[in-house]
Design an enzyme around this catalytic site. Structure first.
Site, PDB file in Angstrom:
ATOM      1  CB  SER A 187      -0.899  -0.018   1.232  1.00 47.76           C
ATOM      2  OG  SER A 187      -1.681   1.126   1.253  1.00 47.76           O
ATOM      3  N   GLY A 188       0.591   2.186  -0.896  1.00 43.07           N
ATOM      4  CA  GLY A 188       1.374   3.418  -0.978  1.00 43.07           C
ATOM      5  C   GLY A 188       2.552   3.318  -1.923  1.00 43.07           C
ATOM      6  CB  THR A 210      -3.627   4.061  -7.682  1.00 42.41           C
ATOM      7  OG1 THR A 210      -3.968   3.026  -6.759  1.00 42.41           O
ATOM      8  CG2 THR A 210      -4.867   4.639  -8.282  1.00 42.41           C
ATOM      9  CG  ASN A 254      -2.104   5.804  -0.258  1.00 46.51           C
ATOM     10  OD1 ASN A 254      -2.218   7.022  -0.353  1.00 46.51           O
ATOM     11  ND2 ASN A 254      -2.145   4.995  -1.301  1.00 46.51           N
ATOM     12  CB  SER A 262      -5.350   3.512   0.837  1.00 48.53           C
ATOM     13  OG  SER A 262      -5.083   2.161   0.623  1.00 48.53           O
ATOM     14  CB  SER A 263      -7.313   1.685  -4.362  1.00 51.13           C
ATOM     15  OG  SER A 263      -6.539   2.625  -5.040  1.00 51.13           O
ATOM     16  N   GLY A 294       0.059  -5.996  -2.996  1.00 51.92           N
ATOM     17  CA  GLY A 294       1.129  -6.980  -2.830  1.00 51.92           C
ATOM     18  C   GLY A 294       0.961  -7.752  -1.530  1.00 51.92           C
ATOM     19  CD  GLU A 339      -2.385  -5.780   2.452  1.00 58.40           C
ATOM     20  OE1 GLU A 339      -3.219  -6.226   3.258  1.00 58.40           O
ATOM     21  OE2 GLU A 339      -2.577  -4.770   1.751  1.00 58.40           O
TER      22      GLU A 339
END
Ligand SMILES: Nc1ncnc2c1ncn2[C@@H]1O[C@H](COP(=O)(O)OP(=O)(O)OP(=O)(O)O)[C@@H](O)[C@H]1O
Length: 641
Positions: free
Chosen positions: A153-154, A158, A200, A203-204, A432, A434
């Site tokens: 994440s981050g 995206t 993030n 974050s999506s 990815g 986690e």
């Protein structure tokens, strides 16, 4: 490793540090740090790697390094990052490091132009080069192509996905403004599917597969977005310092007084579903973002009625969260709405087009049909306990919001329609591997998917490439990798796989997370990949009982999953009374959101059982088969998913 040459040895904070070998033991090496002359330390032999002669030099492709290992790869990427070269190749895989600022001219029109038609490696590594390769391969091979964008994440997934889309639509567009429409649709998708997390601010919280479709002349004709696994738990609960989906705050902050009055909106902290997380963030401008979102909505053709439809349902979900229950105190053991929830119930019913009394009854009882009483059966109303009513309320909020999100995606897809297409380039934006301190069902699904991706890399990159080298007689050292089929089987095997055990648990009259965890352990007692939490290296996991979790040894490391709420999170179904209620809403928009929602109306549920729709298996089917098919296409194992 050669005598007198520097090596990379492990460093607790930097990953690796430069040093010289001064002594060789049985399994360890004594290293003298190059930064602190005279200071020596021990390092396991397997974690010490030869360094390049000049550690300050960098290369575009890690495969061009004299010594390619974990340490030289990281150093190369670091040296490049410090010079604003955020992209690096490993053959035709692109590594991107998030710069967290706009690097001048990196993505501008000149950059777009320069990568057109250029083979990989002709120009500096770039996400545009990957996009162009996909395009050229599609054209030459006459086959759809996919690009997988993965990372934590981050990491910038995206953003890079957007760059690919922009590149393809700008370079190979057919003169229509599809690229603009795709860009413009993004704020709407992000308002409903993104949230602030600790990693993030935007974050999506859903995975997506975006297809850009091309005609027989290989020009862009349209696009299509598929989404999967919206994080539903966030709708009712957020961790400290995180927030619910942006739209909830933006609506409260930015809507006109007239709309606020219509929707009975107040400040965000008056709503339970937003109270847990961080309400205010100096980096977020909810009011400004609301205006920007409205501009985007207008641009993609949403009129005021459609806008209000969306806002009305968002407000309905907010009010729903504020309904509280208390025990009746009677012998029935049920519950009633607290007095102060009367007004909230009225607002909620009004916004979702429901009858107040019907909503009250459906939240506090569950309709069952017994087989007694003749062929039609007898309807009985089972009173719910406070906890069950709370669950029913939250399940309704999640169901309504996720249906709304489905609608938003569907609506966005109408912005770039196409009738026919020859091929497409798909971009899969996927979280990815986690591994947090607390890992739940979401991490379990993501990591399972990453096992599948890893298997693909094993098969496609390592096995097939090595076979090719062998056939061509190239003397390349064999790269060993661990086959992870056993881990995939542990999750997805029929009947004994964890997903099927979980589905089985959901079908029991009284499913429980504890019973599920124990079933997993008992079915896989001596499985190499599975063990009990008390075997963890971390105290926090060792404190968990056997019926509270399990550890899976993934390809990327062991992860301890806490199984509390696995059963609930795996069940996408609402109880029949609630589902029936919303699908017959007086509000046309709400009714349409729930169209086709009761396919099994006349089957099991009529016999009085709670509906069950498996999230885990839906995830398996959707993500692995549908979204990745173009990428994994001809590989045999994908067919088994
Ligand atoms: N190439 C880039 N240039 C400049 N800034 C970037 C770039 N990539 C990412 N960022 C910044 O980092 C932030 C996070 O990136 P992004 O949202 O793409 O991450 P992500 O991997 O999709 O995360 P999540 O999985 O949480 O959705 C962006 O909002 C942006 O500010």
């Amino acid at each position: 490793m050669e005598d007198g040459k520097p090596v990379w040895a492990p460093h607790p904070a930097d990953g690796f540090q430069l040093g010289m070998i001064v002594d060789i033991g049985a399994d360890t090496l004594t290293i003298e740090s190059l930064n602190q002359k005279g200071k020596t330390f021990l390092a396991p032999m397997s974690q010490v790697f030869p360094a390049e002669d000049d550690v300050n030099k960098h290369v575009d492709d890690n495969c061009s390094l004299m010594y390619l290992n974990e340490a030289t790869l990281l150093n190369n990427v670091r040296v490049r990052y410090n010079k604003d070269h955020i992209y690096t190749y490993v053959a035709n895989i692109l590594i991107a490091v998030n710069p967290y600022y706009d690097i001048p001219k990196l993505y501008g029109p000149d950059a777009i132009k320069s990568y057109q038609g250029k083979s990989l490696g002709t120009l500096p590594p770039h996400v545009y080069a990957i996009a162009d390769k996909a395009y050229r391969d599609m054209k030459v091979l006459k086959m759809s192509q996919s690009i997988i964008v993965s990372g934590e994440s981050g990491a910038g997934k995206t953003e890079n996905t957007k760059f690919v889309l922009r590149y393809l639509t700008t370079t190979y567009g057919s003169g229509q403004d599809i690229d603009e429409r795709i860009v413009e649709a993004n704020p709407l998708l992000e308002a409903f599917g993104n949230a602030k997390t600790v990693r993030n601010n935007n974050s999506s919280r859903f995975g997506k597969f975006v297809e850009i479709h091309f005609n027989e002349k290989n020009a862009v004709v349209g696009g299509f977005v598929s989404h999967y696994l919206l994080e539903k738990s966030r709708i009712c609960m957020q961790s400290n310092d995180e927030r619910n989906y942006h739209i909830f705050y933006r609506l409260c902050a930015g809507a006109s007084e007239d709309i606020k009055k219509k929707l009975h909106l107040d400040s965000p902290d008056s709503f339970r579903h937003q109270q847990v997380g961080a309400l205010k963030d100096p980096l977020l401008d909810d009011q400004g973002d609301f205006s920007r979102m409205c501009v985007a909505m207008k641009k993609i053709g949403l009129d005021d009625t459609e806008k209000l439809d969306l806002f009305r349902v968002v407000a309905g979900v907010l009010h729903l969260g504020n309904i509280d229950f208390e025990e009746t105190g009677s012998s029935s053991g049920g519950c009633v709405l607290k007095n102060q929830s009367g007004q909230t119930l009225e607002y909620c019913a009004d916004l979702l087009g429901l009858d107040q009394d019907d909503l009250r009854v459906s939240l506090t009882t569950r309709v069952m049909l017994t087989t007694a009483g003749g062929t039609k059966g007898t309807v009985i109303k089972v009173p719910l306990k406070v906890e069950q009513a709370n669950n029913a309320r939250d399940a309704l909020a999640k169901a309504v919001y996720s249906r709304l999100f489905d609608h938003v995606v569907k609506r966005v897809n109408q912005c770039f329609p196409f009738e026919t297409s020859s091929n497409f380039i798909g971009v899969l934006d996927i979280a990815g591997f986690e591994y947090f301190e607390h890992n739940s069902f979401e991490q379990f699904c993501i990591n399972y998917c990453n096992e599948k991706l890893q298997q693909f890399f094993n098969e496609r990159i390592l096995k097939e490439e090595q076979e090719l080298y062998q056939r061509e007689g190239l003397g390349v050292n064999e790269v060993h990798y661990v086959d992870n089929q056993d881990c995939i089987d542990l999750v997805e095997a029929k009947l004994v796989g964890i997903l099927d055990i979980l589905d089985e648990e959901n079908r029991l009259p009284q499913p429980s997370d504890q019973h599920f965890a124990l079933a997993v352990h008992s079915k896989h007692k001596d499985h190499f990949r599975l063990t009990v939490p008390r075997k963890s290296k971390l105290t926090i996991h060792r404190n968990l009982r056997d019926d509270e979790g399990f550890i899976i040894r993934h390809f990327a490391g062991a992860v301890c999953y806490e199984t509390t709420r696995f059963v609930e999170k795996n069940n996408d179904a609402l109880h029949m009374s609630l589902e029936g209620l919303v699908s017959e809403s007086k509000d046309k928009f709400v009714r349409e959101l729930f169209e086709n929602s009761i396919p099994n109306k006349d089957s099991k549920q009529k016999a009085g059982k709670l509906g069950f729709i498996s999230v885990g298996n839906k995830f398996k089917v959707r993500v692995i088969v549908k979204s990745l098919k173009t990428f994994f296409g001809e590989l045999s194992w994908i067919e088994s998913a």
